[in-house]
Design a protein around this motif. Structure first.
Motif, short mmCIF file in Angstrom:
data_model
loop_
_atom_site.label_atom_id
_atom_site.label_comp_id
_atom_site.label_asym_id
_atom_site.label_seq_id
_atom_site.Cartn_x
_atom_site.Cartn_y
_atom_site.Cartn_z
N MET A 214 -32.10 4.32 -17.33
CA MET A 214 -31.26 5.01 -18.40
C MET A 214 -30.12 3.85 -18.77
O MET A 214 -29.54 3.31 -17.94
N THR A 215 -29.92 3.89 -20.03
CA THR A 215 -28.74 2.92 -20.26
C THR A 215 -27.49 3.25 -20.02
O THR A 215 -27.24 4.67 -19.82
N SER A 216 -26.44 2.71 -19.67
CA SER A 216 -25.05 2.96 -19.22
C SER A 216 -24.53 3.67 -20.52
O SER A 216 -24.68 3.48 -21.73
N PRO A 217 -23.49 4.70 -20.14
CA PRO A 217 -22.85 5.31 -21.39
C PRO A 217 -21.80 4.46 -22.08
O PRO A 217 -21.39 3.47 -21.64
N SER B 294 -22.41 10.98 -26.21
CA SER B 294 -23.56 11.83 -25.46
C SER B 294 -23.03 12.44 -24.46
O SER B 294 -21.87 12.19 -23.62
N GLN C 293 -23.89 11.52 -21.39
CA GLN C 293 -23.76 10.27 -20.56
C GLN C 293 -21.99 10.30 -20.42
O GLN C 293 -21.76 10.05 -19.44
N ASN C 294 -21.30 10.36 -21.44
CA ASN C 294 -19.92 9.98 -21.35
C ASN C 294 -18.97 11.08 -21.87
O ASN C 294 -17.74 11.02 -21.54
N SER C 295 -19.63 12.40 -21.82
CA SER C 295 -18.77 13.42 -22.15
C SER C 295 -17.94 14.11 -21.22
O SER C 295 -16.85 14.77 -21.41
N SER D 42 -18.29 9.04 -11.96
CA SER D 42 -19.52 9.64 -12.52
C SER D 42 -19.66 11.07 -11.94
O SER D 42 -19.44 11.27 -10.84
N LYS E 73 -24.73 16.06 -10.05
CA LYS E 73 -25.74 16.65 -10.85
C LYS E 73 -25.19 18.14 -11.29
O LYS E 73 -25.40 18.54 -12.48
N GLN F 241 -22.49 17.81 -13.95
CA GLN F 241 -22.94 17.38 -15.18
C GLN F 241 -23.59 18.59 -15.93
O GLN F 241 -23.55 18.97 -17.01
#
Length: 177
Positions: A1-4, A25, A27-29, A130, A133, A136
Protein backbone atom coordinates in the motif's frame (compact mmCIF):
# COMPACT_ATOMS: atom_id res chain seq x y z
CA UNK A 1 0.00 0.00 0.00
CA UNK A 2 1.26 3.47 -0.82
CA UNK A 3 1.76 5.96 1.97
CA UNK A 4 -1.01 8.50 2.53
CA UNK A 5 -0.76 11.95 0.97
CA UNK A 6 0.57 14.55 3.39
CA UNK A 7 -1.75 17.13 4.89
CA UNK A 8 -0.20 20.58 5.30
CA UNK A 9 -1.76 22.94 7.83
CA UNK A 10 -1.37 26.39 9.28
CA UNK A 11 -3.15 29.49 10.49
CA UNK A 12 -3.47 32.15 7.85
CA UNK A 13 -5.08 35.22 9.38
CA UNK A 14 -8.23 34.02 11.15
CA UNK A 15 -8.42 30.88 8.98
CA UNK A 16 -7.15 27.40 9.62
CA UNK A 17 -5.77 26.30 6.25
CA UNK A 18 -5.42 22.66 5.27
CA UNK A 19 -3.83 21.60 1.98
CA UNK A 20 -4.09 18.04 0.70
CA UNK A 21 -0.87 17.16 -1.12
CA UNK A 22 -2.17 14.18 -3.12
CA UNK A 23 -5.22 11.94 -2.98
CA UNK A 24 -7.73 12.62 -0.20
CA UNK A 25 -8.47 9.12 1.02
CA UNK A 26 -9.32 6.85 3.91
CA UNK A 27 -5.56 6.66 4.52
CA UNK A 28 -5.22 10.31 5.57
CA UNK A 29 -8.79 11.05 6.66
CA UNK A 30 -8.30 10.07 10.32
CA UNK A 31 -5.44 12.56 10.45
CA UNK A 32 -7.75 15.21 8.95
CA UNK A 33 -10.55 14.36 11.40
CA UNK A 34 -8.19 14.64 14.38
CA UNK A 35 -6.91 17.96 13.08
CA UNK A 36 -10.44 19.37 12.71
CA UNK A 37 -11.39 18.12 16.19
CA UNK A 38 -8.31 19.65 17.81
CA UNK A 39 -8.80 23.02 16.17
CA UNK A 40 -12.56 23.13 16.87
CA UNK A 41 -11.83 22.35 20.53
CA UNK A 42 -9.39 25.30 20.53
CA UNK A 43 -12.15 27.58 19.23
CA UNK A 44 -11.31 27.73 15.52
CA UNK A 45 -14.44 28.09 13.41
CA UNK A 46 -13.22 29.02 9.92
CA UNK A 47 -11.47 26.35 7.87
CA UNK A 48 -10.15 26.27 4.33
CA UNK A 49 -9.46 22.98 2.60
CA UNK A 50 -7.17 23.67 -0.34
CA UNK A 51 -7.48 20.98 -3.02
CA UNK A 52 -5.06 22.54 -5.52
CA UNK A 53 -2.77 19.48 -5.29
CA UNK A 54 -5.53 16.93 -4.71
CA UNK A 55 -6.50 15.07 -7.89
CA UNK A 56 -9.32 13.01 -6.33
CA UNK A 57 -11.08 12.29 -3.04
CA UNK A 58 -12.69 9.04 -1.92
CA UNK A 59 -15.99 8.82 -0.07
CA UNK A 60 -14.32 8.47 3.34
CA UNK A 61 -12.38 11.68 2.84
CA UNK A 62 -15.50 13.46 1.57
CA UNK A 63 -17.41 12.20 4.60
CA UNK A 64 -14.68 13.49 6.91
CA UNK A 65 -14.96 16.99 5.46
CA UNK A 66 -18.75 16.77 5.66
CA UNK A 67 -18.61 15.61 9.27
CA UNK A 68 -16.49 18.62 10.22
CA UNK A 69 -18.92 21.00 8.49
CA UNK A 70 -21.88 19.34 10.22
CA UNK A 71 -20.11 19.66 13.59
CA UNK A 72 -19.67 23.38 13.00
CA UNK A 73 -23.36 23.69 12.11
CA UNK A 74 -24.28 21.97 15.38
CA UNK A 75 -22.09 24.45 17.25
CA UNK A 76 -23.90 27.20 15.35
CA UNK A 77 -20.84 28.94 13.98
CA UNK A 78 -18.20 28.39 11.34
CA UNK A 79 -17.57 27.03 7.88
CA UNK A 80 -15.48 24.66 5.84
CA UNK A 81 -14.55 26.37 2.59
CA UNK A 82 -13.24 24.27 -0.31
CA UNK A 83 -10.75 26.05 -2.57
CA UNK A 84 -9.02 25.11 -5.81
CA UNK A 85 -11.10 21.99 -6.47
CA UNK A 86 -10.56 20.55 -9.94
CA UNK A 87 -13.52 19.68 -12.16
CA UNK A 88 -13.58 16.07 -10.95
CA UNK A 89 -13.64 17.04 -7.27
CA UNK A 90 -16.30 19.72 -7.88
CA UNK A 91 -18.43 17.09 -9.65
CA UNK A 92 -18.05 14.71 -6.68
CA UNK A 93 -19.06 17.43 -4.22
CA UNK A 94 -22.05 18.39 -6.35
CA UNK A 95 -23.28 14.87 -7.14
CA UNK A 96 -23.27 13.93 -3.46
CA UNK A 97 -25.07 17.16 -2.52
CA UNK A 98 -22.14 18.33 -0.40
CA UNK A 99 -21.89 21.71 -2.08
CA UNK A 100 -24.79 22.71 0.18
CA UNK A 101 -22.92 21.68 3.35
CA UNK A 102 -19.42 22.75 2.33
CA UNK A 103 -18.73 26.25 1.03
CA UNK A 104 -17.27 25.46 -2.39
CA UNK A 105 -15.43 28.35 -4.05
CA UNK A 106 -16.08 27.63 -7.73
CA UNK A 107 -14.88 30.92 -9.16
CA UNK A 108 -11.64 31.41 -7.21
CA UNK A 109 -12.79 34.61 -5.52
CA UNK A 110 -12.56 33.60 -1.84
CA UNK A 111 -9.58 34.33 0.42
CA UNK A 112 -7.42 36.12 -2.15
CA UNK A 113 -4.99 37.66 0.38
CA UNK A 114 -4.55 34.42 2.30
CA UNK A 115 -3.85 32.44 -0.89
CA UNK A 116 -0.70 34.51 -1.39
CA UNK A 117 0.53 33.84 2.16
CA UNK A 118 -0.17 30.14 2.22
CA UNK A 119 3.02 28.75 0.65
CA UNK A 120 5.28 30.22 3.33
CA UNK A 121 3.04 29.38 6.26
CA UNK A 122 2.03 25.74 5.96
CA UNK A 123 3.70 22.88 7.81
CA UNK A 124 2.89 19.19 8.19
CA UNK A 125 -0.07 18.30 10.36
CA UNK A 126 1.06 16.95 13.74
CA UNK A 127 -1.75 14.42 13.97
CA UNK A 128 0.55 11.73 12.55
CA UNK A 129 -0.10 8.72 14.78
CA UNK A 130 -1.51 5.98 12.60
CA UNK A 131 -4.95 4.79 13.65
CA UNK A 132 -5.40 1.20 14.75
CA UNK A 133 -7.78 -1.02 12.80
CA UNK A 134 -10.72 -0.38 15.14
CA UNK A 135 -10.31 3.42 14.98
CA UNK A 136 -9.91 3.25 11.18
CA UNK A 137 -13.09 1.16 10.75
CA UNK A 138 -15.07 3.41 13.11
CA UNK A 139 -13.86 6.48 11.26
CA UNK A 140 -14.78 5.14 7.81
CA UNK A 141 -18.25 4.28 9.17
CA UNK A 142 -18.69 7.79 10.68
CA UNK A 143 -17.57 9.40 7.42
CA UNK A 144 -20.15 7.50 5.38
CA UNK A 145 -22.86 8.22 7.95
CA UNK A 146 -22.02 11.93 7.62
CA UNK A 147 -22.52 11.68 3.85
CA UNK A 148 -26.01 10.23 4.37
CA UNK A 149 -26.82 12.80 7.06
CA UNK A 150 -25.80 15.62 4.72
CA UNK A 151 -27.96 14.39 1.85
CA UNK A 152 -30.69 11.74 2.14
CA UNK A 153 -30.11 10.73 -1.50
CA UNK A 154 -26.73 9.37 -0.41
CA UNK A 155 -28.37 6.79 1.88
CA UNK A 156 -29.03 4.40 -1.00
CA UNK A 157 -25.54 4.99 -2.42
CA UNK A 158 -23.77 4.00 0.79
CA UNK A 159 -26.28 1.61 2.41
CA UNK A 160 -24.23 -1.52 1.70
CA UNK A 161 -20.97 0.13 2.76
CA UNK A 162 -22.51 1.28 6.04
CA UNK A 163 -24.00 -2.14 6.78
CA UNK A 164 -20.66 -3.81 6.07
CA UNK A 165 -18.78 -1.31 8.25
CA UNK A 166 -21.25 -1.66 11.14
CA UNK A 167 -20.58 -5.43 11.15
CA UNK A 168 -16.84 -4.81 10.86
CA UNK A 169 -16.82 -2.39 13.80
CA UNK A 170 -18.89 -4.79 15.94
CA UNK A 171 -16.62 -7.73 15.14
CA UNK A 172 -13.45 -5.74 15.82
CA UNK A 173 -14.89 -4.43 19.10
CA UNK A 174 -15.64 -7.99 20.21
CA UNK A 175 -12.15 -9.14 19.19
CA UNK A 176 -10.53 -6.35 21.24
CA UNK A 177 -12.70 -6.96 24.32
Amino acid sequence: MTSPAPILVGNIGNLFWMRVDGKGSFQNSVQVKRCFQTMIEKGTRHFVVDLERCPIMDSTFLGTLTGAALNLREIGDGEVCILNANARNRQLLSSLGLDHILDVDNDGSRHQVERKQVCDELGKCNENASPDKVEQAEHVLEAHEALTKANEANASRFKDVIEFLEKEVRSRAVAVA
